[in-house]
Design a protein around this motif. Sequence first.
Motif, PDB file in Angstrom:
ATOM      1  N   HIS A  11      -7.785  30.334  19.385  1.00 25.74           N
ATOM      2  CA  HIS A  11      -6.604  29.869  18.801  1.00 25.74           C
ATOM      3  C   HIS A  11      -5.339  31.095  18.882  1.00 25.74           C
ATOM      4  N   VAL A  12      -5.843  32.036  18.956  1.00 23.39           N
ATOM      5  CA  VAL A  12      -5.229  33.241  18.611  1.00 23.39           C
ATOM      6  C   VAL A  12      -4.617  33.218  20.417  1.00 23.39           C
ATOM      7  N   ARG A  13      -3.274  33.813  19.961  1.00 22.25           N
ATOM      8  CA  ARG A  13      -1.942  34.229  21.057  1.00 22.25           C
ATOM      9  C   ARG A  13      -3.037  35.315  22.714  1.00 22.25           C
ATOM     10  N   PHE A  14      -3.327  34.875  22.982  1.00 19.76           N
ATOM     11  CA  PHE A  14      -3.741  36.281  24.101  1.00 19.76           C
ATOM     12  C   PHE A  14      -5.075  36.547  23.836  1.00 19.76           C
ATOM     13  N   GLY A  15      -5.489  35.919  22.492  1.00 22.11           N
ATOM     14  CA  GLY A  15      -7.133  36.195  22.358  1.00 22.11           C
ATOM     15  C   GLY A  15      -7.815  36.106  23.664  1.00 22.11           C
ATOM     16  N   TRP A  16      -7.822  34.551  24.289  1.00 19.13           N
ATOM     17  CA  TRP A  16      -8.633  34.831  25.115  1.00 19.13           C
ATOM     18  C   TRP A  16      -8.790  36.381  26.338  1.00 19.13           C
ATOM     19  N   PHE A  17      -7.344  36.763  26.829  1.00 16.53           N
ATOM     20  CA  PHE A  17      -7.269  38.103  27.050  1.00 16.53           C
ATOM     21  C   PHE A  17      -7.847  38.896  26.965  1.00 16.53           C
ATOM     22  N   ALA A  39     -18.903  35.182  11.963  1.00 16.30           N
ATOM     23  CA  ALA A  39     -18.618  36.224  12.875  1.00 16.30           C
ATOM     24  C   ALA A  39     -18.367  35.299  14.553  1.00 16.30           C
ATOM     25  N   PHE A  40     -20.006  34.492  14.966  1.00 16.95           N
ATOM     26  CA  PHE A  40     -19.071  33.189  15.610  1.00 16.95           C
ATOM     27  C   PHE A  40     -17.533  32.414  16.016  1.00 16.95           C
ATOM     28  N   GLN A  41     -17.977  32.112  14.590  1.00 17.72           N
ATOM     29  CA  GLN A  41     -16.678  31.402  14.621  1.00 17.72           C
ATOM     30  C   GLN A  41     -15.196  32.289  14.774  1.00 17.72           C
ATOM     31  N   SER A  42     -15.173  33.492  13.776  1.00 16.47           N
ATOM     32  CA  SER A  42     -14.332  34.384  14.419  1.00 16.47           C
ATOM     33  C   SER A  42     -13.690  34.919  15.721  1.00 16.47           C
ATOM     34  N   VAL A  43     -15.007  34.721  16.620  1.00 20.27           N
ATOM     35  CA  VAL A  43     -14.856  35.534  18.259  1.00 20.27           C
ATOM     36  C   VAL A  43     -14.534  33.639  18.807  1.00 20.27           C
ATOM     37  N   ALA A  44     -14.862  32.982  18.095  1.00 16.19           N
ATOM     38  CA  ALA A  44     -14.218  31.296  19.161  1.00 16.19           C
ATOM     39  C   ALA A  44     -13.096  31.393  18.509  1.00 16.19           C
ATOM     40  N   ASN A  57       0.489  -0.649  -0.413  1.00 16.28           N
ATOM     41  CA  ASN A  57       0.455  -0.027  -0.378  1.00 16.28           C
ATOM     42  C   ASN A  57       1.355   1.044   0.594  1.00 16.28           C
ATOM     43  N   VAL A  58       0.220   2.344  -1.161  1.00 10.36           N
ATOM     44  CA  VAL A  58       1.593   3.817  -1.061  1.00 10.36           C
ATOM     45  C   VAL A  58       0.564   4.398  -0.111  1.00 10.36           C
ATOM     46  N   PHE A  59       2.317   5.296   0.465  1.00 13.33           N
ATOM     47  CA  PHE A  59       1.412   6.417   1.786  1.00 13.33           C
ATOM     48  C   PHE A  59       2.091   6.992   1.108  1.00 13.33           C
ATOM     49  N   VAL A  60       1.201   8.780   1.152  1.00 10.72           N
ATOM     50  CA  VAL A  60       1.663   9.815   1.212  1.00 10.72           C
ATOM     51  C   VAL A  60       1.674  10.465   2.165  1.00 10.72           C
ATOM     52  N   LEU A  61       3.046  10.837   3.038  1.00 14.32           N
ATOM     53  CA  LEU A  61       2.865  11.962   4.326  1.00 14.32           C
ATOM     54  C   LEU A  61       2.599  13.730   3.460  1.00 14.32           C
ATOM     55  N   MET A  62       1.522  13.725   3.908  1.00 17.27           N
ATOM     56  CA  MET A  62       0.723  15.254   3.392  1.00 17.27           C
ATOM     57  C   MET A  62       0.871  15.561   4.569  1.00 17.27           C
ATOM     58  N   GLN A  63       1.269  16.933   4.221  1.00 15.94           N
ATOM     59  CA  GLN A  63       1.243  18.114   5.627  1.00 15.94           C
ATOM     60  C   GLN A  63      -0.048  18.646   5.722  1.00 15.94           C
ATOM     61  N   GLU A  64      -0.622  18.324   7.100  1.00 14.20           N
ATOM     62  CA  GLU A  64      -1.986  18.943   7.062  1.00 14.20           C
ATOM     63  C   GLU A  64      -2.198  20.564   7.352  1.00 14.20           C
ATOM     64  N   THR A  65      -3.113  20.704   7.635  1.00 14.09           N
ATOM     65  CA  THR A  65      -3.342  21.880   7.448  1.00 14.09           C
ATOM     66  C   THR A  65      -3.914  22.555   8.569  1.00 14.09           C
ATOM     67  N   ALA A  66      -4.474  23.988   8.881  1.00 13.49           N
ATOM     68  CA  ALA A  66      -4.455  24.042  10.001  1.00 13.49           C
ATOM     69  C   ALA A  66      -4.111  23.607  11.416  1.00 13.49           C
ATOM     70  N   HIS A 123      -4.721  24.687  26.207  1.00 11.85           N
ATOM     71  CA  HIS A 123      -4.209  24.434  24.726  1.00 11.85           C
ATOM     72  C   HIS A 123      -5.446  24.176  23.450  1.00 11.85           C
ATOM     73  N   ILE A 124      -4.905  24.112  22.717  1.00 13.17           N
ATOM     74  CA  ILE A 124      -6.054  25.276  21.473  1.00 13.17           C
ATOM     75  C   ILE A 124      -6.148  23.319  21.171  1.00 13.17           C
ATOM     76  N   PRO A 125      -8.697  23.700  21.063  1.00 15.30           N
ATOM     77  CA  PRO A 125      -9.044  22.492  20.675  1.00 15.30           C
ATOM     78  C   PRO A 125      -8.561  21.559  19.101  1.00 15.30           C
ATOM     79  N   GLY A 126      -8.147  20.466  18.767  1.00 15.78           N
ATOM     80  CA  GLY A 126      -8.165  20.321  17.421  1.00 15.78           C
ATOM     81  C   GLY A 126      -9.133  20.157  16.878  1.00 15.78           C
TER      82      GLY A 126
END
Lengths: 152, 498, 382
Positions: free
Chosen positions: C80-86, C70-75, A143-152, B33-36
């Motif tokens: 996620h953002v550094r010191f965003g909560w603060f 909007a909601f998602q950006s506030v969340a 099975n061929v796997f590619v190591l893909m970069q995760e998004t955020a 901890h940033i939620p995944g």
Amino acid sequence: MSENKSNDLNRRGFFQRLMMSLGLTASYGTIGAYAFQFLIPKKAAKKFRKVLVASLPDLPVGGSKTFHDLRGREMVLVNTFDGLRAISTSCTHLGCKAYYEPDNDRFFCPCHNGVFDLNGNVVAGPPPSPLEGYEVQVDENDNVFVLMQETA
Amino acid sequence: MLSLETKRVIIAVLSFFLLSALLIVGYIEGKKHIPGSKASIIVSEENEKCVECHSQQSNARTAVQQWQESEHAIKGVGCIECHGAEKDDIDAFEHYQSTIATIVSPKDCSRCHKKEFAEFQRSHHAQAGKILGSLDNVLAEIVEGSMEHNNAVAVSGCKQCHGSVVDFIRDDAGDIKKDRNGIPMIDPETWPNTGIGRVNPDGSLGSCAACHNRHYFSVAQAREPDDCGKCHLGPDHPQYEIYRESKHGINFTAHKDEMNLERRPWIVGEDYIAAPTCATCHMSATPNQAVTHDVGERISWTLRPPVSEKVDAKALKAGKDVKKWEERRQDMQDVCFQCHSKQYVQNFYKQYDDVVHLYNDKFGIPSTTLMKKLKSVGLITADVAFDDKIEWTYFYLWHHEGRRARMGASMMGPDYTQWHGMYEVADRFYAEFVPEIKELIAEGRAHGKVSAAQAVQKLLDEILNSSLHKWYLGKMDPAEKKSREEAAAQFKKRYAGD
Amino acid sequence: MKKLNSFKTWFAGSFPIDLDILKEISSEPIPNHLKKWWFAIGGTPLYLFVVQALTGIILTFYYVPDPAEAFQSVAYITTHVRFGWFLRSIHKWSAHLMVLTLFLHMMRVYFTASYRKPREINWMIGVAILLTTLGFGFTGYSLIYEQISYWAAVVGTNIAAATPFIGDILSGFIRGGDEVSDNTLTRFFVLHIGVLPTAMVMLLGLHVVQIRLHGVTKLRFDKDNSHSVELSLRVSAPVSPTRAHGGDTSTEADEEEKVKEESFPFYPDHFYMELIVGLTLTFILTILALIYPAHMGDPANPLVTPEHIKPEWFFYATFRWLKLTSLGVGVMGTMVFLGILLFWPFIDRVLVRKFPGREISFWLGVVGFFVFLTFTIWEALV
């Protein structure tokens, strides 16, 4: 005697002013530093995920398979004589699509005639850097796997 | 009014306080901890076609959604990787430009899971479907069941655990019939079925979905005792109930959330410490052993038959070279040693062995010998099973109570060892089996089978006069009798006040 | 040295500021009663407004004013953002504190009758500032696009629609349509970061200018504040003591002495005081952000009306009042109240003339305060 006292007072006054300025700079400066970090996101460490792309029996030498990575970019999995390669088709010059040409063993970008070899390295034309590639792994079951970069 | 000096000092002090508070803020930010986020799924174009349609259709919608939450989806394993078939496969059919099959067998799974496939195929689990001709089979198909009703008992009962032999609806020529969509029609007597010993059209044995439910295929779910409990429960082999009674089971229930069931690898003593599950002892990894899908690799006794023997005995007698029972026991003890001391484990095994030997010697062997004798001399029919009452009595004795007692001892379930176990074995033996033997002897004599009756009587007398059973005849050793009466008096005295 | 001098000369050419005047202005004498803490309450909402402006601008770097995002950006900011909560928590707590201290300041001004001549217009500017601040609170709360914020906007705009005569136009303007829609969020956003801040800065500017022109009132209030210490900017015409006090015959020299003993210099004394207040406020905000950080509620769902819709605490009294009568009467009542509030200096004048010496305004204020408190607590408990 009074002179010493006034000297002491001066020193004390200086010390007070110093502590005051330091305190103000440190505390408000920290807030400023936090605000700065808020505005500029940290560069996250790259994470990779192993994703099944093909079965080796379906990919003879010279064969290829098109697939997309986790960021939606088109890539080509090629079984070259030197092994498997997973290469992006996004030309590094100005972003046009670089086509995989199996007959010529190369990637060719028609926009400005950029040419890449099967490892993604630039052979001719204006592209400044190689085509992006991912690591390929084959397990014991072919099975061929590619190591893909995760998004955020 | 405060002097300038005081004000300066106050400002310095306040800045210090503010700075401290801000440092705490910084510390919390660092620990944050940033939620995944939900992992994105990438599969081949062919798979995307499947998902597009089947995520809209009502019946397949949930399957697709479950798959989307599975490890398979994250790794790029989609519909075609499992349901894809070769054109010449017996159950393959064309479906919107893809060649697929409905049933996914362990062989299909072995495309990626070769090791598990190999271990499983050679295990006893994979053989579970081959119960044709067994006594249980007789019960299901003849005694309880009816072939006129499409063998309903076996189909919905036994075979749902043991596995069916998957077959298709065929026309007169013997070819597989297809429905109006071109999909091969499967014989309803054989499917749906995820029995662990299912015989698949491609010849492979078993069903991975017996334990790893589709379409989540979650390893955490497979590690749950509930999973084994689908089949390993009930009056004839209450392993699940025994586990829940035992301290192992109690700990599991109390600390389940700390068991890290979804972890990979999942090593006892390292990834979890609260309790073993079924998987822990019988399959899962220890610091010294890899995980195995051959569940017999750590079993020393077979507790299934009327008389227990070591699990390798039959194979060795047949001249096969199999893993020795001592080695299997060592591997099992390796699991125990992750939490328990040597003395603890060895003492336990002594207790366990003693129960098995006791059952064998006192009830298993005598009753089996008597039954053999009855059949050989003709006091009961030898060719029809379950037409004589004593056959039921004997069946209960070894198949139900006898197994319960042995299994209770094997997995530390004292109530199953005693009240659901040996007590009921003794009850069955003394209150039913022995009287029925006596009846048969009398009946035999009455119907002129005197020598047969005498032979059985001789055997019965031998058994009842042995040290294990002579109490029944009132022939207890006088010395022992005296000491027991003294102990009883002591007992009465101690608890007289209560 | 020469280079430094030529640089200084060049710079002075661009900004011909007279440093001596600067020194004089910054050493402006401040009346002594300003040493009393409750007179510094006016500066507190100002400081908090600056905090709001700074944190608000920073939050806008990540906020997306689209109902779908909007909601998602506030969340995102919160998690996620550094010191965003603060920074978000600071923004939230500073808003609450700003309204609270504004109320306190208003009460101080009221109970010292500082709205009387010649400060009537300044009082009205203050009321405008109050309404602007409440507008900030209302619009800002809705920008998060949680369930509570969405439905608070719905209820709020419905109340606006119940205003007699101009109800439809008013609600149409606020909502951007007949119902709360995508337009509404955009409008609230524009109001919150554009229109209201501009209005606020202008109002604050006028407010501060007026204070500098009139000076600060003394604790004991007179008919016409004739004993207030007068300070003047260079921009205004110097007010001669005789003209202002209506017949005071003390000399200029006496006046100067009076100024000296009844005042203290802005820099460094009052400046330090402001620093202390600022530090304390920042400290309190940080602690509040640490102990009670801002969380995310449920995202707005126009199809699901929550069981209890409540506005922010500073609207509780109004909300409770509106529930006591029919909507039309309730809104009318609120309008009338606002009118009274706005024109209070003039109403007070009438009251003083009718009932001299009885300090009716004071007692009315006490009653008003307790009614407000009762309604607020009542709504909070229900």
